[in-house]
Design a protein around this motif. Sequence first.
Motif, PDB file in Angstrom:
ATOM      1  N   GLU A 116       0.830  -1.207   0.000  1.00 38.33           N
ATOM      2  CA  GLU A 116       0.000   0.000   0.000  1.00 38.33           C
ATOM      3  C   GLU A 116       0.862   1.254   0.000  1.00 38.33           C
ATOM      4  OE1 GLU A 116      -2.446  -0.513   3.389  1.00 38.33           O
ATOM      5  OE2 GLU A 116      -3.943  -1.755   2.351  1.00 38.33           O
ATOM      6  N   GLU A 117       1.971   1.221   0.755  1.00 37.82           N
ATOM      7  CA  GLU A 117       2.876   2.368   0.746  1.00 37.82           C
ATOM      8  C   GLU A 117       3.487   2.573  -0.637  1.00 37.82           C
ATOM      9  OE1 GLU A 117       5.679   1.587   3.798  1.00 37.82           O
ATOM     10  OE2 GLU A 117       4.286   2.032   5.459  1.00 37.82           O
ATOM     11  N   LYS A 118       3.849   1.459  -1.302  1.00 39.31           N
ATOM     12  CA  LYS A 118       4.380   1.572  -2.661  1.00 39.31           C
ATOM     13  C   LYS A 118       3.330   2.142  -3.612  1.00 39.31           C
ATOM     14  CE  LYS A 118       7.806  -2.133  -2.366  1.00 39.31           C
ATOM     15  NZ  LYS A 118       8.239  -3.449  -2.914  1.00 39.31           N
ATOM     16  N   CYS A 119       2.071   1.722  -3.431  1.00 38.46           N
ATOM     17  CA  CYS A 119       0.993   2.256  -4.272  1.00 38.46           C
ATOM     18  C   CYS A 119       0.853   3.766  -4.078  1.00 38.46           C
ATOM     19  CB  CYS A 119      -0.324   1.559  -3.939  1.00 38.46           C
ATOM     20  SG  CYS A 119      -0.465  -0.107  -4.602  1.00 38.46           S
ATOM     21  N   LEU A 120       0.916   4.206  -2.816  1.00 36.70           N
ATOM     22  CA  LEU A 120       0.817   5.640  -2.554  1.00 36.70           C
ATOM     23  C   LEU A 120       1.972   6.401  -3.204  1.00 36.70           C
ATOM     24  CD1 LEU A 120      -0.299   5.614   1.199  1.00 36.70           C
ATOM     25  CD2 LEU A 120      -1.696   6.141  -0.801  1.00 36.70           C
ATOM     26  N   GLN A 121       3.182   5.845  -3.085  1.00 36.20           N
ATOM     27  CA  GLN A 121       4.329   6.496  -3.714  1.00 36.20           C
ATOM     28  C   GLN A 121       4.167   6.557  -5.230  1.00 36.20           C
ATOM     29  OE1 GLN A 121       7.763   4.341  -2.391  1.00 36.20           O
ATOM     30  NE2 GLN A 121       7.569   5.001  -0.242  1.00 36.20           N
ATOM     31  N   ALA A 122       3.671   5.442  -5.818  1.00 33.19           N
ATOM     32  CA  ALA A 122       3.476   5.425  -7.266  1.00 33.19           C
ATOM     33  C   ALA A 122       2.397   6.413  -7.688  1.00 33.19           C
ATOM     34  CB  ALA A 122       3.108   4.016  -7.724  1.00 33.19           C
ATOM     35  N   GLU A 123       1.325   6.531  -6.897  1.00 31.50           N
ATOM     36  CA  GLU A 123       0.276   7.492  -7.226  1.00 31.50           C
ATOM     37  C   GLU A 123       0.802   8.927  -7.150  1.00 31.50           C
ATOM     38  OE1 GLU A 123      -2.858   6.602  -4.580  1.00 31.50           O
ATOM     39  OE2 GLU A 123      -3.579   4.847  -5.707  1.00 31.50           O
ATOM     40  N   CYS A 124       1.629   9.199  -6.140  1.00 30.57           N
ATOM     41  CA  CYS A 124       2.239  10.536  -6.060  1.00 30.57           C
ATOM     42  C   CYS A 124       3.114  10.814  -7.281  1.00 30.57           C
ATOM     43  CB  CYS A 124       3.062  10.653  -4.778  1.00 30.57           C
ATOM     44  SG  CYS A 124       2.080  10.638  -3.272  1.00 30.57           S
ATOM     45  N   LYS A 125       3.854   9.789  -7.700  1.00 25.06           N
ATOM     46  CA  LYS A 125       4.703   9.952  -8.877  1.00 25.06           C
ATOM     47  C   LYS A 125       3.865  10.187 -10.126  1.00 25.06           C
ATOM     48  CE  LYS A 125       8.738   7.841 -11.054  1.00 25.06           C
ATOM     49  NZ  LYS A 125       9.645   6.667 -11.058  1.00 25.06           N
ATOM     50  N   ILE A 126       2.714   9.489 -10.211  1.00 21.53           N
ATOM     51  CA  ILE A 126       1.822   9.688 -11.361  1.00 21.53           C
ATOM     52  C   ILE A 126       1.297  11.114 -11.391  1.00 21.53           C
ATOM     53  CG2 ILE A 126      -0.465   9.072 -12.247  1.00 21.53           C
ATOM     54  CD1 ILE A 126       0.106   6.228 -11.490  1.00 21.53           C
ATOM     55  N   ARG A 127       0.888  11.610 -10.218  1.00 24.18           N
ATOM     56  CA  ARG A 127       0.389  12.985 -10.177  1.00 24.18           C
ATOM     57  C   ARG A 127       1.468  13.980 -10.605  1.00 24.18           C
ATOM     58  NH1 ARG A 127      -2.374  11.014  -5.523  1.00 24.18           N
ATOM     59  NH2 ARG A 127      -0.664  11.710  -4.170  1.00 24.18           N
ATOM     60  N   ASP A 128       2.711  13.735 -10.150  1.00 19.90           N
ATOM     61  CA  ASP A 128       3.800  14.620 -10.565  1.00 19.90           C
ATOM     62  C   ASP A 128       4.019  14.560 -12.074  1.00 19.90           C
ATOM     63  OD1 ASP A 128       4.119  15.312  -7.941  1.00 19.90           O
ATOM     64  OD2 ASP A 128       5.753  13.883  -7.564  1.00 19.90           O
ATOM     65  N   LEU A 129       3.988  13.330 -12.622  1.00 14.84           N
ATOM     66  CA  LEU A 129       4.180  13.182 -14.062  1.00 14.84           C
ATOM     67  C   LEU A 129       3.039  13.818 -14.846  1.00 14.84           C
ATOM     68  CD1 LEU A 129       5.504   9.518 -14.235  1.00 14.84           C
ATOM     69  CD2 LEU A 129       6.807  11.595 -14.677  1.00 14.84           C
ATOM     70  N   GLN A 130       1.804  13.651 -14.338  1.00 12.24           N
ATOM     71  CA  GLN A 130       0.671  14.260 -15.022  1.00 12.24           C
ATOM     72  C   GLN A 130       0.766  15.783 -14.999  1.00 12.24           C
ATOM     73  OE1 GLN A 130      -2.688  12.564 -13.032  1.00 12.24           O
ATOM     74  NE2 GLN A 130      -2.717  10.714 -14.311  1.00 12.24           N
ATOM     75  N   THR A 131       1.204  16.315 -13.850  1.00 18.21           N
ATOM     76  CA  THR A 131       1.379  17.772 -13.756  1.00 18.21           C
ATOM     77  C   THR A 131       2.443  18.250 -14.739  1.00 18.21           C
ATOM     78  OG1 THR A 131       0.763  17.695 -11.430  1.00 18.21           O
ATOM     79  CG2 THR A 131       1.908  19.657 -12.195  1.00 18.21           C
ATOM     80  N   GLY A 132       3.577  17.510 -14.775  1.00 18.35           N
ATOM     81  CA  GLY A 132       4.635  17.881 -15.704  1.00 18.35           C
ATOM     82  C   GLY A 132       4.199  17.753 -17.147  1.00 18.35           C
ATOM     83  N   ALA A 133       3.405  16.694 -17.443  1.00 17.05           N
ATOM     84  CA  ALA A 133       2.948  16.496 -18.817  1.00 17.05           C
ATOM     85  C   ALA A 133       2.000  17.602 -19.241  1.00 17.05           C
ATOM     86  CB  ALA A 133       2.271  15.135 -18.938  1.00 17.05           C
ATOM     87  N   SER A 134       1.082  17.990 -18.337  1.00 16.43           N
ATOM     88  CA  SER A 134       0.144  19.065 -18.683  1.00 16.43           C
ATOM     89  C   SER A 134       0.873  20.378 -18.912  1.00 16.43           C
ATOM     90  CB  SER A 134      -0.896  19.213 -17.571  1.00 16.43           C
ATOM     91  OG  SER A 134      -0.265  19.577 -16.356  1.00 16.43           O
ATOM     92  N   GLU A 135       1.873  20.655 -18.077  1.00 10.91           N
ATOM     93  CA  GLU A 135       2.651  21.879 -18.279  1.00 10.91           C
ATOM     94  C   GLU A 135       3.439  21.812 -19.579  1.00 10.91           C
ATOM     95  OE1 GLU A 135       5.040  22.353 -14.861  1.00 10.91           O
ATOM     96  OE2 GLU A 135       3.376  22.939 -13.537  1.00 10.91           O
ATOM     97  N   SER A 136       3.960  20.617 -19.905  1.00  6.12           N
ATOM     98  CA  SER A 136       4.716  20.468 -21.153  1.00  6.12           C
ATOM     99  C   SER A 136       3.825  20.681 -22.361  1.00  6.12           C
ATOM    100  CB  SER A 136       5.348  19.076 -21.185  1.00  6.12           C
ATOM    101  OG  SER A 136       6.010  18.864 -22.409  1.00  6.12           O
ATOM    102  N   VAL A 137       2.603  20.108 -22.307  1.00  6.10           N
ATOM    103  CA  VAL A 137       1.670  20.282 -23.430  1.00  6.10           C
ATOM    104  C   VAL A 137       1.285  21.745 -23.588  1.00  6.10           C
ATOM    105  CG1 VAL A 137      -0.646  19.731 -24.235  1.00  6.10           C
ATOM    106  CG2 VAL A 137       0.813  17.934 -23.318  1.00  6.10           C
ATOM    107  N   LYS A 138       1.040  22.403 -22.451  1.00  6.24           N
ATOM    108  CA  LYS A 138       0.663  23.817 -22.507  1.00  6.24           C
ATOM    109  C   LYS A 138       1.797  24.661 -23.084  1.00  6.24           C
ATOM    110  CE  LYS A 138      -1.070  27.553 -19.611  1.00  6.24           C
ATOM    111  NZ  LYS A 138      -1.437  27.950 -18.221  1.00  6.24           N
ATOM    112  N   SER A 139       3.031  24.371 -22.634  1.00  2.00           N
ATOM    113  CA  SER A 139       4.182  25.124 -23.139  1.00  2.00           C
ATOM    114  C   SER A 139       4.393  24.866 -24.626  1.00  2.00           C
ATOM    115  CB  SER A 139       5.426  24.731 -22.344  1.00  2.00           C
ATOM    116  OG  SER A 139       6.570  25.365 -22.869  1.00  2.00           O
TER     117      SER A 139
END
Length: 219
Positions: A116-139
Amino acid sequence: MDVEGRHSELRKRLDVLGFGHPLPLSAIGIVSAILDDLIQTSEKLKNANHKIELLHQEKVAWELGVEPYKCDNSRLLAECNELHLELIKQQDKHILANTELRSRVRSLQAEKKQLEEKCLQAECKIRDLQTGASESVKSRKDNTNKQRKPFISTVRAGTFYQPPKCCEQGMQQSGALPQTCRCPCNQLKQADVLHEVERLRVETQNQQGVIDALKNQVG
């Protein structure tokens, strides 16, 4: 009946029984009563002996009938003792198995917590990647709108296309994936992370199923 007649009859009865002692006339009454009691007692004794003989025969018959049951009783007692010992062994095995199952449940619960801790870490990483991807697409859209230039290929004959290494360079420099990366590897890594999260979730569900099954066995 006169005294002489009673005396004569009593004398005959005494002679038949083997009593040849003198019989005075004054003792006729008491001797007659004693003789009657003796005869009744003898008959009762005879009947009692007959009943005793019948009871003895019945007792012998019952003993003969009970003898096979005695053998069966000994066999049943031996089997009962064996079953009792087997029951004790089964109880010991059950206690040992129950202890092992409880230990395994605790181990699986700890492993589930780690997953479960690994899942939480992976979900946090996904959110970071999604944030970075959205900013990259916008840029990228902003740059496309600002600069619309014709595409000029710089690939020469006999050379191979080298993919951009911005992600690898960014990771080497900062140790993390740059949030404004424009190369396709960013999306590939997002897919890998999503796949890893899904795998961890499935593994967590499987572990929970095993824990529930073991709890049912322990209960």
